[in-house]
Motif scaffolding. Structure first.
Motif, PDB file in Angstrom:
ATOM      1  N   LYS A   1       0.832  -1.193   0.000  1.00 33.33           N
ATOM      2  CA  LYS A   1       0.000   0.000   0.000  1.00 33.33           C
ATOM      3  C   LYS A   1       0.871   1.249   0.000  1.00 33.33           C
ATOM      4  O   LYS A   1       1.874   1.336   0.707  1.00 33.33           O
ATOM      5  CB  LYS A   1      -0.897  -0.013   1.247  1.00 33.33           C
ATOM      6  CG  LYS A   1      -1.709   1.247   1.457  1.00 33.33           C
ATOM      7  CD  LYS A   1      -2.463   1.149   2.773  1.00 33.33           C
ATOM      8  CE  LYS A   1      -3.147   2.457   3.111  1.00 33.33           C
ATOM      9  NZ  LYS A   1      -3.815   2.396   4.432  1.00 33.33           N
ATOM     10  N   GLY A   2       0.484   2.224  -0.789  1.00 32.08           N
ATOM     11  CA  GLY A   2       1.178   3.505  -0.810  1.00 32.08           C
ATOM     12  C   GLY A   2       2.420   3.528  -1.670  1.00 32.08           C
ATOM     13  O   GLY A   2       3.182   4.491  -1.639  1.00 32.08           O
ATOM     14  N   ALA A   3       2.643   2.483  -2.473  1.00 30.15           N
ATOM     15  CA  ALA A   3       3.832   2.422  -3.318  1.00 30.15           C
ATOM     16  C   ALA A   3       3.606   3.259  -4.571  1.00 30.15           C
ATOM     17  O   ALA A   3       2.853   2.880  -5.450  1.00 30.15           O
ATOM     18  CB  ALA A   3       4.140   0.979  -3.693  1.00 30.15           C
ATOM     19  N   GLN A   4       4.243   4.396  -4.648  1.00 34.14           N
ATOM     20  CA  GLN A   4       4.035   5.299  -5.769  1.00 34.14           C
ATOM     21  C   GLN A   4       4.650   4.760  -7.054  1.00 34.14           C
ATOM     22  O   GLN A   4       5.664   4.064  -7.039  1.00 34.14           O
ATOM     23  CB  GLN A   4       4.646   6.674  -5.453  1.00 34.14           C
ATOM     24  CG  GLN A   4       4.051   7.332  -4.222  1.00 34.14           C
ATOM     25  CD  GLN A   4       2.578   7.648  -4.380  1.00 34.14           C
ATOM     26  OE1 GLN A   4       2.148   8.071  -5.444  1.00 34.14           O
ATOM     27  NE2 GLN A   4       1.805   7.426  -3.342  1.00 34.14           N
ATOM     28  N   SER A   5       4.024   5.093  -8.172  1.00 34.29           N
ATOM     29  CA  SER A   5       4.537   4.658  -9.464  1.00 34.29           C
ATOM     30  C   SER A   5       5.760   5.484  -9.838  1.00 34.29           C
ATOM     31  O   SER A   5       6.062   6.488  -9.230  1.00 34.29           O
ATOM     32  CB  SER A   5       3.453   4.803 -10.529  1.00 34.29           C
ATOM     33  OG  SER A   5       3.893   4.294 -11.761  1.00 34.29           O
ATOM     34  N   GLY A   6       6.436   5.097 -10.868  1.00 31.18           N
ATOM     35  CA  GLY A   6       7.640   5.788 -11.300  1.00 31.18           C
ATOM     36  C   GLY A   6       8.639   4.824 -11.901  1.00 31.18           C
ATOM     37  O   GLY A   6       9.627   5.228 -12.501  1.00 31.18           O
ATOM     38  N   GLU A   7       8.395   3.533 -11.742  1.00 30.39           N
ATOM     39  CA  GLU A   7       9.257   2.507 -12.308  1.00 30.39           C
ATOM     40  C   GLU A   7       9.033   2.414 -13.818  1.00 30.39           C
ATOM     41  O   GLU A   7       7.924   2.546 -14.310  1.00 30.39           O
ATOM     42  CB  GLU A   7       8.959   1.162 -11.646  1.00 30.39           C
ATOM     43  CG  GLU A   7       9.869   0.044 -12.081  1.00 30.39           C
ATOM     44  CD  GLU A   7      11.325   0.364 -11.856  1.00 30.39           C
ATOM     45  OE1 GLU A   7      12.059   0.464 -12.861  1.00 30.39           O
ATOM     46  OE2 GLU A   7      11.706   0.535 -10.688  1.00 30.39           O
ATOM     47  N   THR A   8      10.127   2.208 -14.545  1.00 31.78           N
ATOM     48  CA  THR A   8      10.026   2.112 -16.005  1.00 31.78           C
ATOM     49  C   THR A   8      10.362   0.718 -16.521  1.00 31.78           C
ATOM     50  O   THR A   8       9.999   0.384 -17.653  1.00 31.78           O
ATOM     51  CB  THR A   8      10.961   3.140 -16.671  1.00 31.78           C
ATOM     52  OG1 THR A   8      12.305   2.920 -16.212  1.00 31.78           O
ATOM     53  CG2 THR A   8      10.530   4.559 -16.328  1.00 31.78           C
ATOM     54  N   SER A   9      11.051  -0.094 -15.735  1.00 33.63           N
ATOM     55  CA  SER A   9      11.382  -1.450 -16.159  1.00 33.63           C
ATOM     56  C   SER A   9      10.118  -2.299 -16.198  1.00 33.63           C
ATOM     57  O   SER A   9       9.411  -2.439 -15.190  1.00 33.63           O
ATOM     58  CB  SER A   9      12.394  -2.077 -15.202  1.00 33.63           C
ATOM     59  OG  SER A   9      12.506  -3.473 -15.433  1.00 33.63           O
ATOM     60  N   ILE A  10       9.818  -2.890 -17.341  1.00 31.33           N
ATOM     61  CA  ILE A  10       8.596  -3.675 -17.486  1.00 31.33           C
ATOM     62  C   ILE A  10       8.600  -4.881 -16.558  1.00 31.33           C
ATOM     63  O   ILE A  10       7.547  -5.297 -16.052  1.00 31.33           O
ATOM     64  CB  ILE A  10       8.404  -4.110 -18.959  1.00 31.33           C
ATOM     65  CG1 ILE A  10       7.030  -4.787 -19.149  1.00 31.33           C
ATOM     66  CG2 ILE A  10       9.525  -5.027 -19.403  1.00 31.33           C
ATOM     67  CD1 ILE A  10       5.857  -3.927 -18.834  1.00 31.33           C
ATOM     68  N   TRP A  11       9.783  -5.455 -16.285  1.00 32.62           N
ATOM     69  CA  TRP A  11       9.845  -6.630 -15.418  1.00 32.62           C
ATOM     70  C   TRP A  11       9.590  -6.256 -13.972  1.00 32.62           C
ATOM     71  O   TRP A  11       8.968  -7.026 -13.228  1.00 32.62           O
ATOM     72  CB  TRP A  11      11.191  -7.332 -15.591  1.00 32.62           C
ATOM     73  CG  TRP A  11      11.361  -7.845 -16.978  1.00 32.62           C
ATOM     74  CD1 TRP A  11      12.207  -7.382 -17.938  1.00 32.62           C
ATOM     75  CD2 TRP A  11      10.605  -8.901 -17.596  1.00 32.62           C
ATOM     76  NE1 TRP A  11      12.044  -8.084 -19.116  1.00 32.62           N
ATOM     77  CE2 TRP A  11      11.066  -9.020 -18.934  1.00 32.62           C
ATOM     78  CE3 TRP A  11       9.595  -9.752 -17.156  1.00 32.62           C
ATOM     79  CZ2 TRP A  11      10.545  -9.966 -19.807  1.00 32.62           C
ATOM     80  CZ3 TRP A  11       9.072 -10.686 -18.039  1.00 32.62           C
ATOM     81  CH2 TRP A  11       9.543 -10.790 -19.342  1.00 32.62           C
ATOM     82  N   LYS A  12      10.047  -5.097 -13.558  1.00 36.45           N
ATOM     83  CA  LYS A  12       9.745  -4.650 -12.198  1.00 36.45           C
ATOM     84  C   LYS A  12       8.273  -4.285 -12.061  1.00 36.45           C
ATOM     85  O   LYS A  12       7.662  -4.502 -11.014  1.00 36.45           O
ATOM     86  CB  LYS A  12      10.633  -3.457 -11.833  1.00 36.45           C
ATOM     87  CG  LYS A  12      12.097  -3.824 -11.649  1.00 36.45           C
ATOM     88  CD  LYS A  12      12.929  -2.627 -11.215  1.00 36.45           C
ATOM     89  CE  LYS A  12      14.385  -3.022 -11.009  1.00 36.45           C
ATOM     90  NZ  LYS A  12      15.220  -1.859 -10.587  1.00 36.45           N
ATOM     91  N   ILE A  13       7.698  -3.753 -13.130  1.00 41.68           N
ATOM     92  CA  ILE A  13       6.265  -3.439 -13.123  1.00 41.68           C
ATOM     93  C   ILE A  13       5.455  -4.727 -13.037  1.00 41.68           C
ATOM     94  O   ILE A  13       4.469  -4.823 -12.296  1.00 41.68           O
ATOM     95  CB  ILE A  13       5.887  -2.628 -14.377  1.00 41.68           C
ATOM     96  CG1 ILE A  13       6.530  -1.239 -14.321  1.00 41.68           C
ATOM     97  CG2 ILE A  13       4.366  -2.516 -14.516  1.00 41.68           C
ATOM     98  CD1 ILE A  13       6.484  -0.487 -15.621  1.00 41.68           C
TER      99      ILE A  13
END
Length: 341
Positions: A38-50
């Motif tokens: 909960k509360g994890a803001q977006s901003g990641e660009t790696s598709i595998w981490k997404i």
């Protein structure tokens, strides 16, 4: 000023023990994001981490633990390299693959709710496309069922028990999240389905892998899943506003925040105590006492955090109290294995 005198800035930069608070906070946010918290803001660009974020690794832990409890309650698990690897494969099936499938599927069907409650989640934020999400759902499902079939072959099952459990659990996950049934629309039924998925199903898989899935184990773990219902309610507090707007009848929506918090903790404590009473009835007295002792600190943390402010303290409560629940599950599993299942 002498050139040899270090400035405060350079001294701080050269100190190995000082970390920029903003960098530390960013690392914490990234970890929360990858775990699906909960509360994890977006901003990641790696598709595998997404993709990993969609699978919510933080939710794998109780299913992996359920396999451990099932192996313990079978009474036939021996510490050999082969058994360890087979148990790890069962954990892979229950956690990363099928729990990952469940969480990705749930995010897919909850994208409208998440747009209200958690717009930074991968799907409503647009960082991953719908076709990519659908592909992930199918790959995880097929991989999970494939591993289940391999486990049945290893165990020599004439009836593919673990494969049927995998298919049944996957179907339960589907009707929990997807219309027209969408079990999560009903606070009681949906949360019990979730509790059973997190406690009974992986327990049954571990039991069937190393022993025999008996009616006693089925009934007891379904009873234990009523405590899991209380755990599932905790997750409803973070989405109460969106649930209310979209007409979902979660327990916090139906009963209000304070009453739902009491229902949550009472379900957890009462049904754990019921399992302890059963252990006393089958003369597993030491295990029953240990289980009761584990409930005491759990109640303390419930009072300290959850009952006082469930909206703000849900994550803190889960981190402090739930370890005692999962340890209690293992105690019950060991007791049943000692008693002969």
């Amino acid at each position: 000023m002498s050139d040899s005198t270090p400035s405060p800035i350079s001294a701080e930069e050269n100190s190995p023990s000082v970390e920029n608070p903003e960098i530390a906070a960013d690392r914490g946010a990234q970890a929360r994001q990858l775990l699906g918290m909960k509360g994890a803001q977006s901003g990641e660009t790696s598709i595998w981490k997404i993709r990993l974020q969609l699978m919510k690794p933080i939710t794998w832990i109780p299913l992996i633990w359920g396999v451990v409890c099932g192996a313990a309650s079978s009474g036939h698990y021996n510490w050999t390299p082969e058994n360890f690897l087979i148990a790890a494969a069962c954990m892979l099936m229950s956690g990363p693959l099928l729990a990952g499938y469940t969480q990705t599927l749930n995010d897919f069907y909850d994208r409208e709710i998440d747009a209200i409650n958690e717009p930074y989640r991968p799907i409503p934020s647009g960082v991953i496309s719908i076709p990519q999400v659908v592909t992930q759902i199918l790959v995880l499902l097929l991989a999970g069922v494939g591993v289940a079939y391999g486990l049945d072959q290893w165990a020599g099952h004439t009836f593919p028990t673990i494969t049927v459990l995998a298919l049944g659990g996957s179907f339960l996950s589907y009707i929990y999240s997807a219309p027209p049934l969408k079990l999560k629309q009903n606070g009681w039924l949906g949360n019990y389905a979730l509790g059973a998925s997190y406690i009974a199903l992986p327990w049954w898989a571990g039991q069937a892998l190393f022993g025999e899935l008996t009616p006693v184990i089925v009934v007891l773990t379904l009873f234990y899943s009523l405590a899991g219902l209380g755990i599932a309610v905790v997750n409803d507090f973070k989405s109460v506003e969106g649930d209310r707007q979209l007409g979902l009848k979660s327990l916090p929506v139906m009963f209000g925040i304070d009453r739902a918090a009491w229902i949550c903790v009472l379900m957890i404590d009462i049904f754990q105590a019921g399992i302890a009473a059963y252990l006393l009835a089958i003369h597993q007295n030491l295990y029953a006492v240990i289980l009761i002792l584990l409930i005491i600190p759990q109640i303390t943390f419930q009072d300290m955090y959850f009952l006082r402010n469930p909206l703000e303290n849900d994550v803190k409560y889960q981190a402090s109290a739930q370890p005692f629940l999962v340890l209690g599950m293992l105690v019950a599993g060991l007791a049943l294995g000692h008693a002969g299942g």
